[in-house]
Motif scaffolding. Structure first.
Motif, PDB file in Angstrom:
ATOM      1  N   VAL A  46      55.849  25.098  20.578  1.00 28.92           N
ATOM      2  CA  VAL A  46      55.695  24.516  18.808  1.00 28.92           C
ATOM      3  C   VAL A  46      57.048  24.477  18.394  1.00 28.92           C
ATOM      4  CG1 VAL A  46      53.653  23.555  19.493  1.00 28.92           C
ATOM      5  CG2 VAL A  46      53.775  25.798  17.951  1.00 28.92           C
ATOM      6  N   ALA A  47      57.249  24.219  17.165  1.00 29.69           N
ATOM      7  CA  ALA A  47      58.931  24.638  16.433  1.00 29.69           C
ATOM      8  C   ALA A  47      58.139  25.371  15.122  1.00 29.69           C
ATOM      9  CB  ALA A  47      59.440  23.762  16.639  1.00 29.69           C
ATOM     10  N   TYR A  48      56.835  25.316  14.728  1.00 27.72           N
ATOM     11  CA  TYR A  48      55.986  25.984  13.762  1.00 27.72           C
ATOM     12  C   TYR A  48      55.564  26.523  13.539  1.00 27.72           C
ATOM     13  CZ  TYR A  48      51.930  23.794  16.025  1.00 27.72           C
ATOM     14  OH  TYR A  48      50.644  23.634  16.659  1.00 27.72           O
ATOM     15  N   THR A  49      55.614  27.292  12.219  1.00 24.24           N
ATOM     16  CA  THR A  49      54.708  29.218  12.361  1.00 24.24           C
ATOM     17  C   THR A  49      53.780  28.904  11.282  1.00 24.24           C
ATOM     18  OG1 THR A  49      55.493  29.363   9.872  1.00 24.24           O
ATOM     19  CG2 THR A  49      57.503  29.657  12.031  1.00 24.24           C
ATOM     20  N   ASN A  50      52.856  30.074  11.907  1.00 30.78           N
ATOM     21  CA  ASN A  50      51.467  29.712  11.205  1.00 30.78           C
ATOM     22  C   ASN A  50      50.940  31.391  11.203  1.00 30.78           C
ATOM     23  OD1 ASN A  50      47.982  29.732  12.085  1.00 30.78           O
ATOM     24  ND2 ASN A  50      48.479  27.395  11.039  1.00 30.78           N
ATOM     25  N   GLN A  51      50.307  31.323  10.056  1.00 32.60           N
ATOM     26  CA  GLN A  51      49.769  32.780   9.649  1.00 32.60           C
ATOM     27  C   GLN A  51      48.830  33.431  10.743  1.00 32.60           C
ATOM     28  OE1 GLN A  51      50.564  30.442   7.109  1.00 32.60           O
ATOM     29  NE2 GLN A  51      50.859  31.331   5.543  1.00 32.60           N
ATOM     30  N   ALA A  52      48.624  32.692  11.377  1.00 34.84           N
ATOM     31  CA  ALA A  52      47.119  32.905  12.333  1.00 34.84           C
ATOM     32  C   ALA A  52      47.897  33.592  13.307  1.00 34.84           C
ATOM     33  CB  ALA A  52      46.652  32.027  13.267  1.00 34.84           C
ATOM     34  N   PHE A  53      49.127  33.041  13.855  1.00 36.08           N
ATOM     35  CA  PHE A  53      50.164  33.793  14.880  1.00 36.08           C
ATOM     36  C   PHE A  53      50.904  35.018  14.401  1.00 36.08           C
ATOM     37  CE2 PHE A  53      49.172  30.527  16.366  1.00 36.08           C
ATOM     38  CZ  PHE A  53      48.823  30.278  17.983  1.00 36.08           C
ATOM     39  N   THR A  54      51.514  35.437  12.619  1.00 32.53           N
ATOM     40  CA  THR A  54      52.447  36.203  12.471  1.00 32.53           C
ATOM     41  C   THR A  54      51.642  37.391  11.515  1.00 32.53           C
ATOM     42  OG1 THR A  54      52.518  34.999   9.930  1.00 32.53           O
ATOM     43  CG2 THR A  54      53.966  34.506  11.949  1.00 32.53           C
ATOM     44  N   ALA A  55      49.819  37.329  11.496  1.00 34.57           N
ATOM     45  CA  ALA A  55      49.464  38.244  10.700  1.00 34.57           C
ATOM     46  C   ALA A  55      49.204  39.121  11.826  1.00 34.57           C
ATOM     47  CB  ALA A  55      47.827  37.525   9.649  1.00 34.57           C
ATOM     48  N   PRO A  56      48.484  38.582  12.862  1.00 34.97           N
ATOM     49  CA  PRO A  56      48.165  40.206  13.004  1.00 34.97           C
ATOM     50  C   PRO A  56      48.942  40.931  13.882  1.00 34.97           C
ATOM     51  CG  PRO A  56      46.461  37.879  13.969  1.00 34.97           C
ATOM     52  CD  PRO A  56      47.698  37.812  13.333  1.00 34.97           C
ATOM     53  N   LEU A  57      50.697  40.205  14.136  1.00 36.42           N
ATOM     54  CA  LEU A  57      51.007  40.979  14.183  1.00 36.42           C
ATOM     55  C   LEU A  57      51.739  41.779  13.355  1.00 36.42           C
ATOM     56  CD1 LEU A  57      53.309  38.160  16.151  1.00 36.42           C
ATOM     57  CD2 LEU A  57      52.308  39.938  17.391  1.00 36.42           C
ATOM     58  N   ALA A  58      51.467  41.410  12.178  1.00 36.32           N
ATOM     59  CA  ALA A  58      51.703  42.174  10.727  1.00 36.32           C
ATOM     60  C   ALA A  58      50.939  43.701  10.403  1.00 36.32           C
ATOM     61  CB  ALA A  58      51.523  41.460   9.839  1.00 36.32           C
ATOM     62  N   TYR A  59      49.929  42.886  11.580  1.00 36.60           N
ATOM     63  CA  TYR A  59      49.085  44.379  11.170  1.00 36.60           C
ATOM     64  C   TYR A  59      48.997  45.455  12.348  1.00 36.60           C
ATOM     65  CZ  TYR A  59      44.144  46.209  12.856  1.00 36.60           C
ATOM     66  OH  TYR A  59      43.611  47.547  12.801  1.00 36.60           O
ATOM     67  N   ALA A  60      49.370  44.563  13.360  1.00 33.60           N
ATOM     68  CA  ALA A  60      49.379  45.459  15.031  1.00 33.60           C
ATOM     69  C   ALA A  60      50.939  46.573  14.221  1.00 33.60           C
ATOM     70  CB  ALA A  60      49.604  45.001  15.958  1.00 33.60           C
ATOM     71  N   ALA A  61      51.780  46.276  13.367  1.00 28.53           N
ATOM     72  CA  ALA A  61      52.971  46.781  13.729  1.00 28.53           C
ATOM     73  C   ALA A  61      52.774  47.632  12.594  1.00 28.53           C
ATOM     74  CB  ALA A  61      54.306  46.041  12.684  1.00 28.53           C
ATOM     75  N   GLN A  62      51.771  46.966  11.776  1.00 26.31           N
ATOM     76  CA  GLN A  62      51.254  48.259  10.731  1.00 26.31           C
ATOM     77  C   GLN A  62      50.889  49.461  10.846  1.00 26.31           C
ATOM     78  OE1 GLN A  62      52.487  49.136   7.123  1.00 26.31           O
ATOM     79  NE2 GLN A  62      53.829  47.549   6.807  1.00 26.31           N
ATOM     80  N   THR A  63      50.091  49.371  11.864  1.00 27.22           N
ATOM     81  CA  THR A  63      49.031  50.265  13.121  1.00 27.22           C
ATOM     82  C   THR A  63      50.532  51.075  13.371  1.00 27.22           C
ATOM     83  OG1 THR A  63      47.037  48.345  12.535  1.00 27.22           O
ATOM     84  CG2 THR A  63      46.949  49.942  14.339  1.00 27.22           C
ATOM     85  N   ILE A  64      50.931  50.721  14.056  1.00 21.15           N
ATOM     86  CA  ILE A  64      51.200  51.465  15.782  1.00 21.15           C
ATOM     87  C   ILE A  64      52.333  51.868  14.076  1.00 21.15           C
ATOM     88  CG2 ILE A  64      50.212  50.091  17.610  1.00 21.15           C
ATOM     89  CD1 ILE A  64      53.388  49.799  17.727  1.00 21.15           C
ATOM     90  N   GLY A  65      52.639  51.393  13.464  1.00 19.89           N
ATOM     91  CA  GLY A  65      54.062  52.247  12.845  1.00 19.89           C
ATOM     92  C   GLY A  65      55.239  51.967  12.911  1.00 19.89           C
ATOM     93  N   ASP A  66      55.832  50.649  13.534  1.00 22.00           N
ATOM     94  CA  ASP A  66      56.354  50.432  13.805  1.00 22.00           C
ATOM     95  C   ASP A  66      57.761  49.504  12.751  1.00 22.00           C
ATOM     96  OD1 ASP A  66      59.031  48.364  14.048  1.00 22.00           O
ATOM     97  OD2 ASP A  66      57.866  48.106  16.613  1.00 22.00           O
ATOM     98  N   GLN A  67      58.111  50.928  11.601  1.00 24.66           N
ATOM     99  CA  GLN A  67      58.908  50.192  10.697  1.00 24.66           C
ATOM    100  C   GLN A  67      59.236  48.818  10.374  1.00 24.66           C
ATOM    101  OE1 GLN A  67      57.755  51.999   8.036  1.00 24.66           O
ATOM    102  NE2 GLN A  67      56.524  53.019   9.685  1.00 24.66           N
ATOM    103  N   ASN A  68      60.302  48.667  11.377  1.00 24.32           N
ATOM    104  CA  ASN A  68      61.154  47.785  11.438  1.00 24.32           C
ATOM    105  C   ASN A  68      60.621  46.782  11.319  1.00 24.32           C
ATOM    106  OD1 ASN A  68      63.579  48.693  11.385  1.00 24.32           O
ATOM    107  ND2 ASN A  68      63.899  49.463  13.520  1.00 24.32           N
ATOM    108  N   LEU A  69      59.462  46.316  12.366  1.00 22.98           N
ATOM    109  CA  LEU A  69      59.106  45.087  11.907  1.00 22.98           C
ATOM    110  C   LEU A  69      57.947  45.176  11.360  1.00 22.98           C
ATOM    111  CD1 LEU A  69      58.433  45.040  16.511  1.00 22.98           C
ATOM    112  CD2 LEU A  69      59.115  43.301  14.769  1.00 22.98           C
ATOM    113  N   SER A  70      57.144  46.267  10.780  1.00 25.26           N
ATOM    114  CA  SER A  70      56.871  45.543   9.300  1.00 25.26           C
ATOM    115  C   SER A  70      57.636  45.978   8.214  1.00 25.26           C
ATOM    116  CB  SER A  70      55.967  47.741   9.105  1.00 25.26           C
ATOM    117  OG  SER A  70      55.014  48.462   9.860  1.00 25.26           O
ATOM    118  N   ARG A  71      58.597  45.732   7.912  1.00 22.22           N
ATOM    119  CA  ARG A  71      59.396  45.530   7.296  1.00 22.22           C
ATOM    120  C   ARG A  71      58.894  44.027   7.224  1.00 22.22           C
ATOM    121  NH1 ARG A  71      61.983  50.383   7.161  1.00 22.22           N
ATOM    122  NH2 ARG A  71      63.182  49.724   8.742  1.00 22.22           N
TER     123      ARG A  71
END
Length: 387
Positions: free
Chosen positions: A329-354
């Protein structure tokens, strides 16, 4: 007979050792905060979510999943609501009274007085939330979240009050074990209704919540949950290795003692996205990152990292992908991005966290329960607990 006796003793010893190891790992790792988001931001978002989606009054409240038409809710939504509320309460942002209202709604909509699994959907008719006979079956993901929320509540409030969270959690876990686990693969089924030859081996990879199963083992003293945790993690490992992206489908099949993995067709279970990274699978980064956060499992870290490497290459995260990485699909949705944000923060991926932190703090959707609720859940789960 003596040989069988020794085999039984050896089997019991293995289970006890597995339980002890799982308990030690789980109890020695203190949950850590992830996103450095201000408490005031978490509070503002929690209050906005509560005002928009938390419905009902008096002794019961539920999470409304519809924005038009008849008022509805799902056991999935009730699980999220209970998780959000207890974790917000642990940060001093929500009340026990609200959690109790959500718990009473769950109790009022169990499949029956003798079956503590929650009926998967209710609709408002003549002012009352009711389930049809067909809806008085379960969805395993909702039951797992409810059970985990009850355990968190018991640990936070220590059982004081009119509701015995620990007793309710253990009753529900016994039912989950009896009705929602595959007796051959020792993996969660999609619901208690999945008993036929063509459904019994269906698995939502997002239900392979290793962190929960470790917790269930240590909380109940039942070592069989450690086996569920181990089988879940090994299945996730295999699924992660199948594609360079690390992406997994909404549904797969897992069969036999060897846990042989198979695919499903589009629309075989619930939607055209059944065999894609869709609105079920989008929860996997959160579920797996939670296990790393709680147990520091390097296997869980590797699974999450592989998925994050794929998403780091995307200009924007779309709301669906094939397993080879093509956006559907061409659209975004927080159901996809929010879990990635949490995961990036959890494992300490600073670039993705920002890159993703703005996802957690963006204004909540006001007419779309699913992304708004997952965003709120990721946000409160990322906050610091009060000491």
């Amino acid at each position: 007979m003596r040989r069988h006796k020794y085999q039984w003793l050896l089997g019991a010893l293995i289970i006890l050792v597995a339980l002890a190891v799982g308990t030690a790992i789980y109890k020695t790792q203190r949950p850590q905060a992830t996103a450095m988001v201000k408490t005031t931001t978490i509070k503002t978002h929690y209050q906005a979510w509560q005002k928009t989606y938390l419905k009902g009054q008096g002794r019961q409240r539920f999470v409304q999943t519809t924005s038009t038409g008849a008022v509805q809710t799902l056991s999935e939504a009730q699980g999220y609501g209970m998780l959000i509320t207890v974790q917000a309460a642990r940060q001093g942002l929500a009340s026990r009274a609200t959690f109790d209202q959500l718990t009473r709604y769950y109790l009022a909509h169990r499949i029956s007085r003798t079956n503590p699994l929650m009926a998967w959907r209710q609709t408002q008719r003549q002012g009352k939330m009711v389930s049809t006979t067909a809806e008085k079956t379960s969805a395993t993901d909702g039951d797992l979240d409810i059970a985990y929320a009850l355990i968190l509540a018991d640990e936070h409030w220590h059982g004081r009050g009119s509701l015995n969270y620990g007793q309710l959690a253990k009753q529900l876990l016994r039912a989950i074990k009896r009705q929602e686990l595959n007796s051959v693969t020792h993996l969660p089924k999609v619901g208690n209704w999945a008993t036929a030859a063509n459904t019994a081996n269906l698995v939502r990879p997002s239900d392979l919540i290793t962190a929960y199963f470790r917790k269930f083992a240590s909380y109940t003293g039942d070592g069989s949950w450690t086996r569920v945790a181990q089988n879940s993690q090994s299945t996730l490992q295999v699924l992660s290795r199948q594609h360079a992206t690390g992406l997994m489908a909404d549904f797969v099949t897992v069969s036999g003692t060897s846990r042989r993995i198979g695919t499903v067709r589009a629309r075989q279970v619930s939607s055209v996205r059944d065999n894609q990274y869709g609105f079920n699978a989008c929860r996997i980064p959160w579920r797996v990152a939670l296990d790393y956060q709680r147990s520091h499992s390097q296997v869980s870290r590797q699974i999450v990292q592989k998925m994050l490497r794929f998403f780091a290459k995307q200009r924007s995260i779309k709301a669906g992908y094939t397993l080879t990485g093509k956006a559907t699909v061409a659209y975004t949705n927080q159901a996809f991005t929010a879990p990635l944000a949490y995961a990036a923060q959890t494992i300490g991926d600073q670039n993705l966290s920002r890159q993703y932190v703005q996802t957690l703090t963006a204004a909540l959707p006001t007419k779309d329960y699913y992304p708004a609720t997952l965003q709120t859940l990721m946000l409160v789960q990322s906050g610091r607990l009060k000491r």
